[in-house]
Structures are given as structure tokens and as C-alpha cells.
Scaffold this motif. Structure first.
Motif, PDB file in Angstrom:
ATOM      1  N   LEU A 175     -21.005  12.106  15.328  1.00  0.00           N
ATOM      2  CA  LEU A 175     -21.157  11.822  13.905  1.00  0.00           C
ATOM      3  C   LEU A 175     -21.518  10.348  13.755  1.00  0.00           C
ATOM      4  O   LEU A 175     -20.866   9.489  14.344  1.00  0.00           O
ATOM      5  CB  LEU A 175     -19.865  12.124  13.141  1.00  0.00           C
ATOM      6  N   HIS A 176     -22.543  10.072  12.955  1.00  0.00           N
ATOM      7  CA  HIS A 176     -23.007   8.695  12.818  1.00  0.00           C
ATOM      8  C   HIS A 176     -23.393   8.400  11.379  1.00  0.00           C
ATOM      9  O   HIS A 176     -23.861   9.280  10.645  1.00  0.00           O
ATOM     10  CB  HIS A 176     -24.208   8.435  13.732  1.00  0.00           C
ATOM     11  N   ALA A 177     -23.232   7.130  11.000  1.00  0.00           N
ATOM     12  CA  ALA A 177     -23.657   6.664   9.689  1.00  0.00           C
ATOM     13  C   ALA A 177     -24.871   5.746   9.782  1.00  0.00           C
ATOM     14  O   ALA A 177     -25.609   5.595   8.805  1.00  0.00           O
ATOM     15  CB  ALA A 177     -22.515   5.909   9.001  1.00  0.00           C
ATOM     16  N   ILE A 178     -25.102   5.128  10.946  1.00  0.00           N
ATOM     17  CA  ILE A 178     -26.164   4.131  11.063  1.00  0.00           C
ATOM     18  C   ILE A 178     -27.273   4.564  12.012  1.00  0.00           C
ATOM     19  O   ILE A 178     -28.181   3.786  12.302  1.00  0.00           O
ATOM     20  CB  ILE A 178     -25.589   2.776  11.537  1.00  0.00           C
ATOM     21  N   ASP A 179     -27.253   5.810  12.489  1.00  0.00           N
ATOM     22  CA  ASP A 179     -28.241   6.294  13.446  1.00  0.00           C
ATOM     23  C   ASP A 179     -29.397   6.950  12.681  1.00  0.00           C
ATOM     24  O   ASP A 179     -29.333   8.123  12.334  1.00  0.00           O
ATOM     25  CB  ASP A 179     -27.595   7.286  14.416  1.00  0.00           C
ATOM     26  N   ASN A 180     -30.477   6.199  12.424  1.00  0.00           N
ATOM     27  CA  ASN A 180     -31.502   6.631  11.480  1.00  0.00           C
ATOM     28  C   ASN A 180     -32.886   6.890  12.064  1.00  0.00           C
ATOM     29  O   ASN A 180     -33.733   7.467  11.384  1.00  0.00           O
ATOM     30  CB  ASN A 180     -31.655   5.584  10.364  1.00  0.00           C
ATOM     31  N   PHE A 181     -33.167   6.468  13.271  1.00  0.00           N
ATOM     32  CA  PHE A 181     -34.541   6.521  13.760  1.00  0.00           C
ATOM     33  C   PHE A 181     -35.023   7.939  14.057  1.00  0.00           C
ATOM     34  O   PHE A 181     -36.176   8.269  13.806  1.00  0.00           O
ATOM     35  CB  PHE A 181     -34.697   5.651  15.008  1.00  0.00           C
ATOM     36  N   ALA A 218     -34.388  -4.321  19.414  1.00  0.00           N
ATOM     37  CA  ALA A 218     -35.291  -4.154  18.283  1.00  0.00           C
ATOM     38  C   ALA A 218     -36.160  -2.936  18.534  1.00  0.00           C
ATOM     39  O   ALA A 218     -36.601  -2.698  19.663  1.00  0.00           O
ATOM     40  CB  ALA A 218     -36.159  -5.397  18.103  1.00  0.00           C
ATOM     41  N   ILE A 219     -36.400  -2.159  17.474  1.00  0.00           N
ATOM     42  CA  ILE A 219     -37.136  -0.899  17.597  1.00  0.00           C
ATOM     43  C   ILE A 219     -38.220  -0.840  16.531  1.00  0.00           C
ATOM     44  O   ILE A 219     -38.017  -1.265  15.390  1.00  0.00           O
ATOM     45  CB  ILE A 219     -36.194   0.314  17.442  1.00  0.00           C
ATOM     46  N   TYR A 220     -39.370  -0.299  16.922  1.00  0.00           N
ATOM     47  CA  TYR A 220     -40.453  -0.052  15.969  1.00  0.00           C
ATOM     48  C   TYR A 220     -41.061   1.308  16.264  1.00  0.00           C
ATOM     49  O   TYR A 220     -41.336   1.651  17.412  1.00  0.00           O
ATOM     50  CB  TYR A 220     -41.530  -1.127  16.081  1.00  0.00           C
ATOM     51  N   THR A 221     -41.256   2.120  15.225  1.00  0.00           N
ATOM     52  CA  THR A 221     -41.966   3.391  15.354  1.00  0.00           C
ATOM     53  C   THR A 221     -43.109   3.390  14.348  1.00  0.00           C
ATOM     54  O   THR A 221     -42.907   3.033  13.180  1.00  0.00           O
ATOM     55  CB  THR A 221     -41.050   4.602  15.097  1.00  0.00           C
ATOM     56  N   PRO A 222     -44.307   3.769  14.742  1.00  0.00           N
ATOM     57  CA  PRO A 222     -45.446   3.754  13.810  1.00  0.00           C
ATOM     58  C   PRO A 222     -45.428   4.896  12.796  1.00  0.00           C
ATOM     59  O   PRO A 222     -46.094   4.821  11.773  1.00  0.00           O
ATOM     60  CB  PRO A 222     -46.658   3.868  14.742  1.00  0.00           C
ATOM     61  N   THR A 223     -44.686   5.954  13.079  1.00  0.00           N
ATOM     62  CA  THR A 223     -44.618   7.111  12.189  1.00  0.00           C
ATOM     63  C   THR A 223     -43.171   7.609  12.127  1.00  0.00           C
ATOM     64  O   THR A 223     -42.266   6.988  12.698  1.00  0.00           O
ATOM     65  CB  THR A 223     -45.526   8.256  12.676  1.00  0.00           C
ATOM     66  N   MET A 224     -42.960   8.734  11.487  1.00  0.00           N
ATOM     67  CA  MET A 224     -41.626   9.323  11.437  1.00  0.00           C
ATOM     68  C   MET A 224     -41.719  10.836  11.333  1.00  0.00           C
ATOM     69  O   MET A 224     -42.772  11.403  11.036  1.00  0.00           O
ATOM     70  CB  MET A 224     -40.798   8.776  10.270  1.00  0.00           C
ATOM     71  N   THR A 225     -40.588  11.491  11.579  1.00  0.00           N
ATOM     72  CA  THR A 225     -40.458  12.939  11.442  1.00  0.00           C
ATOM     73  C   THR A 225     -39.288  13.225  10.509  1.00  0.00           C
ATOM     74  O   THR A 225     -38.234  12.597  10.621  1.00  0.00           O
ATOM     75  CB  THR A 225     -40.201  13.603  12.808  1.00  0.00           C
TER      76      THR A 225
END
Length: 526
Positions: A175-181, A218-225
Motif C-alpha cells: 500500500l502506497h501514498a506516494i508511488d505515482n509513476f 530523479a525520474i522522467y517518463t515521456p508518456t504515461m499509462t
């Protein structure tokens, strides 16, 4: 314009970090500093409490992740090696709580699944590919055949990696509150392990381990699902079913009256027939749906802490009915095209997170708190979700009974400025509230308690665990027991079940109230 500037700024920050890492690594005295397990340990990013039934199972930074035996020495050389491993499983599931069938005619599902992982290691680089072959990945979600693919470089105190990846942020367990990627796959409810339910995303990550003990990534994603839901079968959520009914009804109404011989009417009818709720979802494979974030973690006085910032989107779709109606009317009227907003959108969101963990004797405690900032700061925009606060406190402790372990966590959310949501009722249609946050009972908090108990017998050859989830406000109950027998080191046989109970139609699990099941499975790990 401000949104574009924010996004360009986050992308620039990430690119700057990568360039700085490369320069720092070029001046490093040793490129193999991470070969020492004490220098960089995966537990710095994911705490392992020993409560295996609630662990995430992620091993993103472990240099020997995926090397569990089998062909571990295949193609080995002095400086590099190629290893293969994986698992094959077969499950047979019977839904035993269907209202319209007796027990002997219960719907039964047989699910074969094969996962293969290949890892190539050299002195300072690693390449890992994970392939999944199942009915869903082959027939429905072809992109899931390549479940994960990661290229990783160890550069002194830095690690730089990229590919199709799953990343877990936060100290919580399952269970997570800050896991968004990464978005979550709910097509099989909550049965798979947390990390297995997450959908891998193309991303870049840079991580720095400071000699003084703190860490940055640091994380970067060009798109999302977006979140994935079943569109047929027993696990279709009530919201998805309702949306599809709304689209079909409004599309049919938009055709008006006429005859099949009338070209205009025939064109409208064809457009209405081709329209479904899937047609309204936005295309998230665009740069405007990119994500970025930064996280700092460390230890101070025996307290593990973390601060994080996420800039991206809410993975749960927002549906604004008035715009959906206007879009459908325009689409059908024009015979299959419209330039209007479809009414479905993934709201932009920024998350400011705090996490921590501390051991008190035999008790391991942990928490996550997130403030989710959207574009509806005032709370009166019915098309955008309000700001919210989410939290996950919990603990796990060994019990003085046999080998039993207890884990308790609470996942809570409160939607801010809920009075503004209530004010939108009746503004367009009497008695109706089209605000995307609207709740039929005007309840704007959501709290769930998750309790997991595990035990082992016969020298850990027989494992027993049971997870229970209870929704406080909406009175939902899900009980998931499991018994696993280790037949051999690499073969296990298990029996698993799910019982769902709902109080009424306002319960969160109401659409799945008859989905209790029992299943048996066998898994071979190599």
C-alpha cells in the motif's frame, strides 16, 4: 504556457542530473564502487521487514536481480555473464458465488502464465529483459509481452538506467501514498502481488548515493499509462459499466429519427454504432502526459526518512458528463468526427510526499503522507478533481504464537474543500451533481484497513497467510486466504481464495459482490 514551462523545467533538471553524473563518473577513481554490497543496497529504496507476504518483491537496483539459478553459468566469462531464469504457473479458478448458477455450473477460468528473464552483466553495466506470455498479454495487451526492459550503468556513486521499468516509491508494504509513476492493473482485482499489478512505463532514472548516507533519485517518463480495468467478464468496475451505458444511450439518442434509406440518418447511425467509451479516452502517448519527480532518502538517529516530489497525472480518469454529452452529439451529428473535448481526462497532479520508518524493539513501523495538488485549488471546478491528502501508516510485528507475523496498515484519503463539490449539485440538471468528485452519499473520505497474518510449518515447507481488507466508510470486506506447499525447492503448489462482502450498492466493491472464488495453482521457478 505555465504547464509547458513547468514540464520543460523538470525535464531539463533531469537531463542536467544525467550530464552531471556522467562528468562526475568520468572523474571517479573507481567505476566499480558499487561492486561492494555495502556501498549501495536495494534496501535503501525498499525496506525489507521480513514479512514476505506483504513485500513488494521489487529488486530494481540489485546487481544480481533475476539471477536465481537455472542457467546462471550459461555463457559466463571472466568479466561478463548472461543468465536466464523465470517461472511458469498454471491456475484453475472457480467463481462460487454467482447468483444465477449453482456450484457445479460456476464460471471456471484456467490461466497458464510463463515469465522469462534474461540478464547480461559486465563489470559496470547491466541489461535485463523480462518477457511475459499469458492469455492477456498475447490476445489483449500485446505490449505486455515485453513486461520490463532495463539498461543500467554503475558509475561510481551514480546509477543511470533507462527502459520500460517499474519503480516503487515509499516505505509502505503493498500500500502506497506516494508511488505515482506506474499505473495499476485491476483486471484481476487485488490478487497478484503489488509489483505484478503495476504497469511498466518507459522511463529514465538517475540515482546518487552520497558517502554521507543520503540518497537521491530523479525520474522522467515521456508518456504515461492510465489505470487498467477489465472491459468484459466478472471484474468490470461499476463506473466503467455505467460510462459505457451512458455513451451508448446518448449516442443512440443523438441519431434522432429517420430511416435507413436516408443517407444522413444512416451515417449518424453508423457513427453511433461505432462509438464506445474507449473511443473517448485521451491518447496518453504524448509529451504533455510526461512525468517527472525527485526523491531524497536517508537515515538519521535510527529513523529512515524520505522526501519526494512528483509532477504528472492522476492515473484514474475523470469523467465529466456534460462534456461527454456534447461530444457524442457533435460526433454523431457530423457522422463520426468531432473537435470538442471528449469529457474524459487524466488530471494534472503534483504530489508532495513524506515517508518514514522506525523500529521499536520487534515492532517495525512505517508511514507515508502525500499532498496531491491539482489544477482545482479552489475546489469549485466540476471538471477537475479537488486537492486531496492521502496517508498510509502501518506496522508489522512477530506474534508470540508459533511463527506468526502480523502486519497492519491503514490507507486513507480525504478530498479537500468538499463543500464546493456539494455546491455543484443541481447547477445543470435538478438533483444531479456532475462534479467528477461527487459522491452519492456526500462522503469525501475513504479509509481502508489491511491486516495480514502469516505463519509457516514443517520447516517452512508449508506457508499459510491471510489478508483482510475492510472499508470503513463504505463497509466493504475482502478476505484473501492462501496455503502454499513447497514440494521441491523450485516447485510449489498453492490453494487460494477470495471472499467479498458488500453492505449495499454504495459499497466500493459492489460491482464485484458475487465474485468470491477458489483456485488452485502450481508454480515452477527456474
Amino acid at each position: 504556457m505555465k504547464t509547458k514551462l513547468k514540464f520543460m523545467f523538470m525535464a531539463s533538471v533531469f537531463l542536467g542530473i544525467v550530464i552531471f553524473a556522467a562528468i562526475a563518473a568520468d572523474n571517479s577513481d573507481s567505476l566499480n564502487e558499487f561492486d561492494d554490497a555495502d556501498t549501495f543496497d536495494e534496501s535503501m529504496f525498499e525496506d525489507d521487514t521480513g514479512f514476505s507476504s506483504f513485500s513488494d518483491g521489487t529488486d530494481s537496483f540489485s546487481e544480481d536481480s533475476g539471477s536465481t539459478g537455472g542457467f546462471s553459468s550459461f555463457f559466463s566469462t571472466t568479466d561478463s555473464s548472461l543468465t536466464f531464469n523465470g517461472q511458469a504457473l498454471m491456475e484453475a479458478r472457480a467463481y462460487i458465488d454467482q447468483d444465477d448458477t449453482d456450484s457445479q455450473d460456476s464460471p471456471t477460468l484456467v490461466n497458464p502464465d510463463l515469465t522469462l528473464t534474461a540478464t547480461y552483466n559486465s563489470s559496470s553495466t547491466e541489461l535485463e529483459a523480462k518477457l511475459n506470455f499469458s492469455k492477456d498479454s498475447i490476445q489483449t495487451y500485446n505490449e505486455d509481452v515485453i513486461e520490463e526492459f532495463t539498461a543500467r550503468a554503475y558509475l561510481g556513486n551514480w546509477i543511470i538506467e533507462g527502459g520500460k521499468m517499474k519503480i516503487v516509491w515509499g516505505k509502505g508494504l503493498k500500500l502506497h501514498a506516494i508511488d505515482n509513476f506506474n499505473a495499476t492493473d485491476y483486471t484481476n482485482f487485488l490478487i497478484p502481488e503489488y509489483i505484478d499489478r503495476r504497469l511498466a512505463e518507459p522511463m529514465l532514472r538517475a540515482a546518487y548515493n552520497s558517502p554521507s548516507g543520503w540518497r537521491m533519485e530523479a525520474i522522467y517518463t515521456p508518456t504515461m499509462t492510465g489505470e487498467r480495468y477489465a472491459d468484459k467478464g466478472v471484474w468490470v468496475p461499476g463506473e466503467i459499466s455505467s460510462l459505457e451505458k451512458i455513451v451508448k444511450a446518448k449516442a443512440l439518442a443523438a441519431t434522432g429519427t429517420g430511416s435507413a434509406e436516408n443517407p444522413g440518418f444512416a451515417q449518424k447511425l453508423a457513427a453511433a454504432s461505432s462509438l464506445s467509451s474507449d473511443s473517448l479516452y485521451p491518447d496518453t502517448k504524448k509529451l504533455k502526459y510526461g512525468q517527472a519527480g525527485i526523491r531524497f532518502t536517508g537515515t538519521f538517529g535510527g529513523f529512515d526518512w524520505g522526501l519526494s516530489y512528483y509532477y504528472g497525472r492522476n492515473k484514474k480518469i475523470s469523467a465529466y458528463v456534460p462534456k461527454i454529452s456534447a461530444y457524442i452529439q457533435d460526433y454523431v451529428t457530423n457522422g463520426g468526427s468531432s473537435n470538442l473535448d471528449s469529457g474524459l481526462e487524466y488530471d494534472r497532479m503534483q504530489t508532495f510526499g513524506i515517508e518514514g520508518a522506525k523500529t521499536f524493539g520487534a515492532v517495525n513501523t512505517r508511514f507515508e503522507i502525500a499532498y496531491n495538488l491539482t489544477d482545482d485549488i479552489s475546489g469549485d471546478d466540476p471538471e477537475v478533481r479537488n486537492n486531496s491528502i492521502t496517508w498510509v501508516p502501518g506496522f508489522d510485528v512477530p506474534l508470540p504464537i508459533h511463527n506468526m507475523t502480523l502486519n497492519v496498515q491503514e490507507l486513507g484519503t480525504v478530498i479537500l474543500k468538499s463543500s464546493k463539490i456539494k455546491d455543484n449539485k443541481g447547477k445543470i440538471t435538478p438533483g444531479m451533481n456532475y462534479d467528477v468528485d461527487a459522491d452519492s452519499d456526500d462522503c469525501y473520505t475513504n479509509n481502508k484497513i489491511a491486516v495480514a497474518i502469516s505463519d509457516s510449518f514443517l520447516h517452512e515447507k508449508l506457508l499459510v497467510d491471510c489478508t483482510t481488507i475492510y472499508g470503513i466508510e463504505r463497509k466493504d470486506l475482502a478476505i484473501m486466504p492462501k496455503i502454499t506447499g513447497i514440494i521441491k525447492t523450485d516447485i510449489e503448489l498453492y490453494v487460494q481464495g477470495l471472499y467479498i462482502w458488500c453492505q449495499d450498492k454504495d459499497s466500493e466493491f459492489y460491482a464485484w459482490k458475487n465474485n468470491s472464488f477458489a483456485q488452485i495453482g502450481i508454480k515452477y521457478t527456474f
